[in-house]
Design an enzyme around this catalytic site. Structure first.
Site, PDB file in Angstrom:
ATOM      1  N   ARG A 164     135.523 -14.107 -70.054  1.00  0.00           N
ATOM      2  CA  ARG A 164     136.483 -13.280 -70.812  1.00  0.00           C
ATOM      3  C   ARG A 164     136.055 -13.130 -72.282  1.00  0.00           C
ATOM      4  O   ARG A 164     136.892 -13.111 -73.186  1.00  0.00           O
ATOM      5  CB  ARG A 164     137.899 -13.877 -70.765  1.00  0.00           C
ATOM      6  CG  ARG A 164     138.508 -13.954 -69.383  1.00  0.00           C
ATOM      7  CD  ARG A 164     138.817 -12.577 -68.810  1.00  0.00           C
ATOM      8  NE  ARG A 164     139.615 -12.668 -67.622  1.00  0.00           N
ATOM      9  CZ  ARG A 164     139.110 -12.854 -66.395  1.00  0.00           C
ATOM     10  NH1 ARG A 164     137.805 -12.939 -66.211  1.00  0.00           N
ATOM     11  NH2 ARG A 164     139.918 -12.932 -65.355  1.00  0.00           N
ATOM     12  N   SER A 238     146.872 -12.094 -66.944  1.00  0.00           N
ATOM     13  CA  SER A 238     146.855 -13.505 -67.380  1.00  0.00           C
ATOM     14  C   SER A 238     147.033 -13.564 -68.888  1.00  0.00           C
ATOM     15  O   SER A 238     146.251 -12.950 -69.624  1.00  0.00           O
ATOM     16  CB  SER A 238     145.525 -14.167 -67.035  1.00  0.00           C
ATOM     17  OG  SER A 238     145.293 -14.138 -65.658  1.00  0.00           O
ATOM     18  N   GLU A 334     144.595 -15.276 -73.876  1.00  0.00           N
ATOM     19  CA  GLU A 334     143.548 -14.328 -73.479  1.00  0.00           C
ATOM     20  C   GLU A 334     143.856 -12.929 -74.005  1.00  0.00           C
ATOM     21  O   GLU A 334     142.962 -12.156 -74.327  1.00  0.00           O
ATOM     22  CB  GLU A 334     143.452 -14.321 -71.942  1.00  0.00           C
ATOM     23  CG  GLU A 334     142.239 -13.636 -71.391  1.00  0.00           C
ATOM     24  CD  GLU A 334     142.594 -12.550 -70.399  1.00  0.00           C
ATOM     25  OE1 GLU A 334     142.998 -11.461 -70.848  1.00  0.00           O
ATOM     26  OE2 GLU A 334     142.448 -12.790 -69.188  1.00  0.00           O
TER      27      GLU A 334
HETATM   28  P1  FAD Z   1     143.279  -2.295 -74.181  1.00  0.00           P
HETATM   29  O1  FAD Z   1     144.370  -3.221 -73.856  1.00  0.00           O
HETATM   30  O2  FAD Z   1     143.640  -0.913 -74.628  1.00  0.00           O
HETATM   31  O3  FAD Z   1     142.329  -2.950 -75.277  1.00  0.00           O
HETATM   32  C1  FAD Z   1     141.881  -4.265 -75.140  1.00  0.00           C
HETATM   33  C2  FAD Z   1     140.922  -4.596 -76.283  1.00  0.00           C
HETATM   34  O4  FAD Z   1     139.738  -3.792 -76.152  1.00  0.00           O
HETATM   35  C3  FAD Z   1     141.482  -4.254 -77.663  1.00  0.00           C
HETATM   36  O5  FAD Z   1     141.009  -5.218 -78.581  1.00  0.00           O
HETATM   37  C4  FAD Z   1     140.903  -2.874 -77.976  1.00  0.00           C
HETATM   38  O6  FAD Z   1     140.761  -2.658 -79.365  1.00  0.00           O
HETATM   39  C5  FAD Z   1     139.536  -2.977 -77.310  1.00  0.00           C
HETATM   40  N1  FAD Z   1     139.028  -1.685 -76.815  1.00  0.00           N
HETATM   41  C6  FAD Z   1     139.571  -0.918 -75.846  1.00  0.00           C
HETATM   42  N2  FAD Z   1     138.801   0.151 -75.614  1.00  0.00           N
HETATM   43  C7  FAD Z   1     137.747   0.070 -76.459  1.00  0.00           C
HETATM   44  C8  FAD Z   1     136.599   0.887 -76.708  1.00  0.00           C
HETATM   45  N3  FAD Z   1     136.369   2.021 -76.046  1.00  0.00           N
HETATM   46  N4  FAD Z   1     135.719   0.480 -77.668  1.00  0.00           N
HETATM   47  C9  FAD Z   1     135.929  -0.675 -78.350  1.00  0.00           C
HETATM   48  N5  FAD Z   1     136.995  -1.470 -78.159  1.00  0.00           N
HETATM   49  C10 FAD Z   1     137.879  -1.109 -77.226  1.00  0.00           C
HETATM   50  N6  FAD Z   1     141.625  -8.625 -66.731  1.00  0.00           N
HETATM   51  C11 FAD Z   1     140.635  -9.254 -66.029  1.00  0.00           C
HETATM   52  O7  FAD Z   1     139.568  -9.532 -66.582  1.00  0.00           O
HETATM   53  N7  FAD Z   1     140.797  -9.576 -64.719  1.00  0.00           N
HETATM   54  C12 FAD Z   1     141.929  -9.297 -64.052  1.00  0.00           C
HETATM   55  O8  FAD Z   1     142.035  -9.603 -62.859  1.00  0.00           O
HETATM   56  C13 FAD Z   1     142.988  -8.651 -64.752  1.00  0.00           C
HETATM   57  N8  FAD Z   1     144.161  -8.383 -64.131  1.00  0.00           N
HETATM   58  C14 FAD Z   1     145.161  -7.770 -64.817  1.00  0.00           C
HETATM   59  C15 FAD Z   1     146.357  -7.479 -64.138  1.00  0.00           C
HETATM   60  C16 FAD Z   1     147.390  -6.849 -64.793  1.00  0.00           C
HETATM   61  C17 FAD Z   1     148.672  -6.550 -64.039  1.00  0.00           C
HETATM   62  C18 FAD Z   1     147.242  -6.460 -66.144  1.00  0.00           C
HETATM   63  C19 FAD Z   1     148.339  -5.736 -66.858  1.00  0.00           C
HETATM   64  C20 FAD Z   1     146.071  -6.751 -66.825  1.00  0.00           C
HETATM   65  C21 FAD Z   1     145.016  -7.409 -66.174  1.00  0.00           C
HETATM   66  N9  FAD Z   1     143.802  -7.721 -66.821  1.00  0.00           N
HETATM   67  C22 FAD Z   1     142.789  -8.324 -66.120  1.00  0.00           C
HETATM   68  C23 FAD Z   1     143.619  -7.416 -68.250  1.00  0.00           C
HETATM   69  C24 FAD Z   1     143.176  -5.946 -68.522  1.00  0.00           C
HETATM   70  O9  FAD Z   1     143.346  -5.158 -67.383  1.00  0.00           O
HETATM   71  C25 FAD Z   1     141.725  -5.886 -68.980  1.00  0.00           C
HETATM   72  O10 FAD Z   1     141.518  -6.678 -70.121  1.00  0.00           O
HETATM   73  C26 FAD Z   1     141.289  -4.437 -69.285  1.00  0.00           C
HETATM   74  O11 FAD Z   1     139.891  -4.381 -69.423  1.00  0.00           O
HETATM   75  C27 FAD Z   1     141.938  -3.880 -70.547  1.00  0.00           C
HETATM   76  O12 FAD Z   1     141.616  -2.512 -70.623  1.00  0.00           O
HETATM   77  P2  FAD Z   1     142.437  -1.531 -71.533  1.00  0.00           P
HETATM   78  O13 FAD Z   1     141.736  -0.208 -71.516  1.00  0.00           O
HETATM   79  O14 FAD Z   1     143.852  -1.501 -71.135  1.00  0.00           O
HETATM   80  O15 FAD Z   1     142.243  -2.211 -72.951  1.00  0.00           O
HETATM   81  N1  EPU Z   2     148.245 -21.510 -59.495  1.00  0.00           N
HETATM   82  C1  EPU Z   2     149.403 -22.254 -59.413  1.00  0.00           C
HETATM   83  N2  EPU Z   2     150.576 -21.676 -59.855  1.00  0.00           N
HETATM   84  C2  EPU Z   2     150.624 -20.426 -60.344  1.00  0.00           C
HETATM   85  C3  EPU Z   2     149.435 -19.660 -60.432  1.00  0.00           C
HETATM   86  C4  EPU Z   2     148.245 -20.243 -59.989  1.00  0.00           C
HETATM   87  O1  EPU Z   2     149.397 -23.386 -58.972  1.00  0.00           O
HETATM   88  O2  EPU Z   2     151.717 -19.990 -60.697  1.00  0.00           O
HETATM   89  C5  EPU Z   2     146.988 -22.107 -59.010  1.00  0.00           C
HETATM   90  C6  EPU Z   2     146.794 -21.788 -57.525  1.00  0.00           C
HETATM   91  O3  EPU Z   2     146.762 -23.014 -56.870  1.00  0.00           O
HETATM   92  C7  EPU Z   2     145.427 -21.186 -57.400  1.00  0.00           C
HETATM   93  C8  EPU Z   2     144.827 -21.286 -58.800  1.00  0.00           C
HETATM   94  O4  EPU Z   2     145.885 -21.584 -59.696  1.00  0.00           O
HETATM   95  O5  EPU Z   2     144.648 -21.926 -56.533  1.00  0.00           O
HETATM   96  C9  EPU Z   2     144.176 -19.984 -59.234  1.00  0.00           C
HETATM   97  O6  EPU Z   2     145.134 -18.936 -59.149  1.00  0.00           O
HETATM   98  P1  EPU Z   2     144.698 -17.403 -58.940  1.00  0.00           P
HETATM   99  O7  EPU Z   2     143.736 -17.291 -57.817  1.00  0.00           O
HETATM  100  O8  EPU Z   2     145.927 -16.576 -58.889  1.00  0.00           O
HETATM  101  O9  EPU Z   2     143.878 -17.059 -60.227  1.00  0.00           O
HETATM  102  P2  EPU Z   2     144.111 -17.397 -61.755  1.00  0.00           P
HETATM  103  O10 EPU Z   2     143.155 -18.466 -62.147  1.00  0.00           O
HETATM  104  O11 EPU Z   2     145.538 -17.632 -62.036  1.00  0.00           O
HETATM  105  C10 EPU Z   2     142.255 -15.745 -62.519  1.00  0.00           C
HETATM  106  C11 EPU Z   2     142.089 -14.697 -63.554  1.00  0.00           C
HETATM  107  C12 EPU Z   2     142.717 -13.409 -63.087  1.00  0.00           C
HETATM  108  C13 EPU Z   2     142.032 -12.966 -61.811  1.00  0.00           C
HETATM  109  C14 EPU Z   2     142.203 -14.057 -60.754  1.00  0.00           C
HETATM  110  C15 EPU Z   2     141.444 -13.756 -59.484  1.00  0.00           C
HETATM  111  C16 EPU Z   2     141.920 -15.768 -65.710  1.00  0.00           C
HETATM  112  C17 EPU Z   2     142.586 -16.077 -66.996  1.00  0.00           C
HETATM  113  N3  EPU Z   2     142.652 -15.120 -64.807  1.00  0.00           N
HETATM  114  O12 EPU Z   2     143.652 -16.005 -62.409  1.00  0.00           O
HETATM  115  O13 EPU Z   2     142.504 -12.421 -64.087  1.00  0.00           O
HETATM  116  O14 EPU Z   2     142.555 -11.755 -61.335  1.00  0.00           O
HETATM  117  O15 EPU Z   2     141.689 -15.310 -61.283  1.00  0.00           O
HETATM  118  O16 EPU Z   2     140.079 -13.930 -59.693  1.00  0.00           O
HETATM  119  O17 EPU Z   2     140.763 -16.106 -65.535  1.00  0.00           O
HETATM  120  C18 EPU Z   2     143.455 -11.478 -66.082  1.00  0.00           C
HETATM  121  O18 EPU Z   2     142.447 -11.847 -66.679  1.00  0.00           O
HETATM  122  O19 EPU Z   2     144.368 -10.839 -66.635  1.00  0.00           O
HETATM  123  C19 EPU Z   2     143.599 -11.793 -64.660  1.00  0.00           C
HETATM  124  C20 EPU Z   2     144.694 -11.471 -63.960  1.00  0.00           C
END
Ligand code: FAD
Ligand code: EPU
Length: 338
Positions: A164, A238, A334
């Site tokens: 990240r 997250s 994060e």
């Molecule tokens: P924004 O929120 O608009 O911006 C994020 C940052 O990037 C800001 O600092 C902004 O200034 C900068 N930025 C954006 N665009 C540019 C650009 N073109 N040039 C320079 N800087 C820029 N993330 C994960 O890694 N894994 C996940 O599984 C995951 N699951 C998610 C689930 C949900 C329900 C939600 C709401 C979010 C999740 N995220 C996850 C976080 C998010 O989706 C990512 O961080 C995504 O890449 C953000 O994109 P955005 O365009 O919305 O960025």
């Molecule tokens: N867990 C719990 N309780 C909870 C949530 C999770 O006990 O309420 C435990 C579960 O046992 C599970 C473990 O945590 O085994 C991991 O949970 P999960 O697979 O849901 O993934 P996570 O670690 O919570 C990360 C990323 C997610 C990504 C998923 C799948 C980070 C900070 N988050 O979540 O990314 O989608 O793995 O790979 O690394 C994001 O960055 O926004 C994001 C959603």
């Protein structure tokens, strides 16, 4: 290219927080960016680049010029029998780009299905899920230096990707606007199903022959079952990172909490599941006004409707403190706090 003032940012952040921007503009082309850099309001105000707003928490009105990146276009740059270089403009919606690649049978980002936001933000924090990160298929990106107007190409090495993390999150924060990202995708897929829940979901789906399409669908099913949809409940995914601890800390915790969820890392440290730490601290489902810890995924903080960014932030501080008191582990946020 037009500048508007005093714009509500509620539609532009997935937390659904009400805050205003002093100035706001939408960028549709590289020419728009060049024009903007010469504008008097650009020169006299701080700026902030916005993609889909899915990884930010607005804790106050933004006294800056918001530059919303909506550059569009997907281009196949080079193709061989083995792989393909695909260049995607920063304003393309990430999940739509993933679907485009799956339809063409270009493999490598299927595990990253349904991550909200735009392609331009994907390298910012090296988005990752289900055993894959974008650094695995990242080839290069183009960005414009917001001081000089020059277009710079960044290689994978130059981006300094980590968990990240990238150089754009710290050293080059707000200095470059990413305009496109190029990925090297494979025509001969290597499937990543080692992340436990994927195998199980593929079984549930009755899939016997793997494809990038079925893996993508499995990921979509898992994500939809536990991550809140921002259209229904505001959130930014997250809120905290999964913390990395030394073997010594891991041993101490494992001894005291045998059910601890942790993953060994190559450097002999361990990554702890922050969601587990938060749940075991008794905070899962906690709600204060409209700010809450999600009922199904404790790592996700949510806005049930009218929470302010400050209320969400204060809740995150409480989570940090309670987890630290119980486990002696300090979580790191994060989400980008604005
Ligand atoms: P924004 O929120 O608009 O911006 C994020 C940052 O990037 C800001 O600092 C902004 O200034 C900068 N930025 C954006 N665009 C540019 C650009 N073109 N040039 C320079 N800087 C820029 N993330 C994960 O890694 N894994 C996940 O599984 C995951 N699951 C998610 C689930 C949900 C329900 C939600 C709401 C979010 C999740 N995220 C996850 C976080 C998010 O989706 C990512 O961080 C995504 O890449 C953000 O994109 P955005 O365009 O919305 O960025
Ligand atoms: N867990 C719990 N309780 C909870 C949530 C999770 O006990 O309420 C435990 C579960 O046992 C599970 C473990 O945590 O085994 C991991 O949970 P999960 O697979 O849901 O993934 P996570 O670690 O919570 C990360 C990323 C997610 C990504 C998923 C799948 C980070 C900070 N988050 O979540 O990314 O989608 O793995 O790979 O690394 C994001 O960055 O926004 C994001 C959603």
């Amino acid at each position: 290219m037009q500048l508007s003032s005093n714009i509500s940012l509620k539609p532009f952040n997935t937390f659904g927080i009400e805050a205003t921007a002093k100035l706001f503009t939408v960028i549709n082309s590289v020419e728009d960016i060049k024009e903007l850099l010469l504008h008097k309001d650009y020169k006299s105000n701080p700026h902030f680049i916005l993609g889909g707003g899915s990884n930010i928490l607005l804790t106050q009105n933004v006294n800056a010029l918001i530059i919303k990146n909506e550059l569009k276009g997907i281009e196949i740059v080079k193709e061989t029998e083995e792989d393909v270089l695909v260049k995607c403009a920063a304003g393309e919606v990430w999940h739509e780009f993933v679907m485009y690649c799956i339809a063409k049978n270009f493999a490598g980002i299927e595990n990253l299905s349904l991550i909200p936001g735009n392609t331009g933000a994907s390298p910012m924090q090296n988005i990752g899920a289900y055993g894959v990160e974008i650094k695995d298929t990242f080839y290069e990106l183009e960005a414009i230096d917001l001081q000089t107007g020059k277009c710079i190409t960044f290689s994978k090495q130059a981006c300094d990707f980590g968990y990240r993390e990238s150089i754009f999150k710290h050293r080059y924060k707000n200095q470059f606007i990413i305009t496109s990202v190029t990925f090297k995708l494979s025509k001969k897929p290597v499937f990543h199903i080692e992340y436990g829940a994927i195998k199980q979901e593929l079984d549930n789906m009755g899939i016997s022959e793997l494809s990038i399409k079925s893996i993508s669908q499995a990921v979509i099913n898992i994500r939809s079952s536990k991550l809140p949809d921002p259209k229904q409940i505001g959130n930014s995914g997250s809120f905290f990172k999964n913390p990395e601890v030394t073997k010594e800390t891991y041993d101490r915790l494992k001894n005291e909490f045998p059910a601890l969820v942790a993953y060994p890392l190559v450097n002999s440290n361990y990554k702890l599941a922050a969601g587990w730490l938060i749940e075991q601290s008794g905070l899962k489902g906690m709600r204060k006004g409209d700010a809450g810890v999600h009922k199904l995924q404790a790592l996700v903080l949510v806005n049930y409707g009218k929470a302010t960014g400050k209320e969400i932030y204060d809740l995150s501080t409480e989570v940090l403190e309670v987890v630290n008191r119980k486990f002696g582990v300090l979580l790191e946020r994060e989400v980008n706090i604005i």
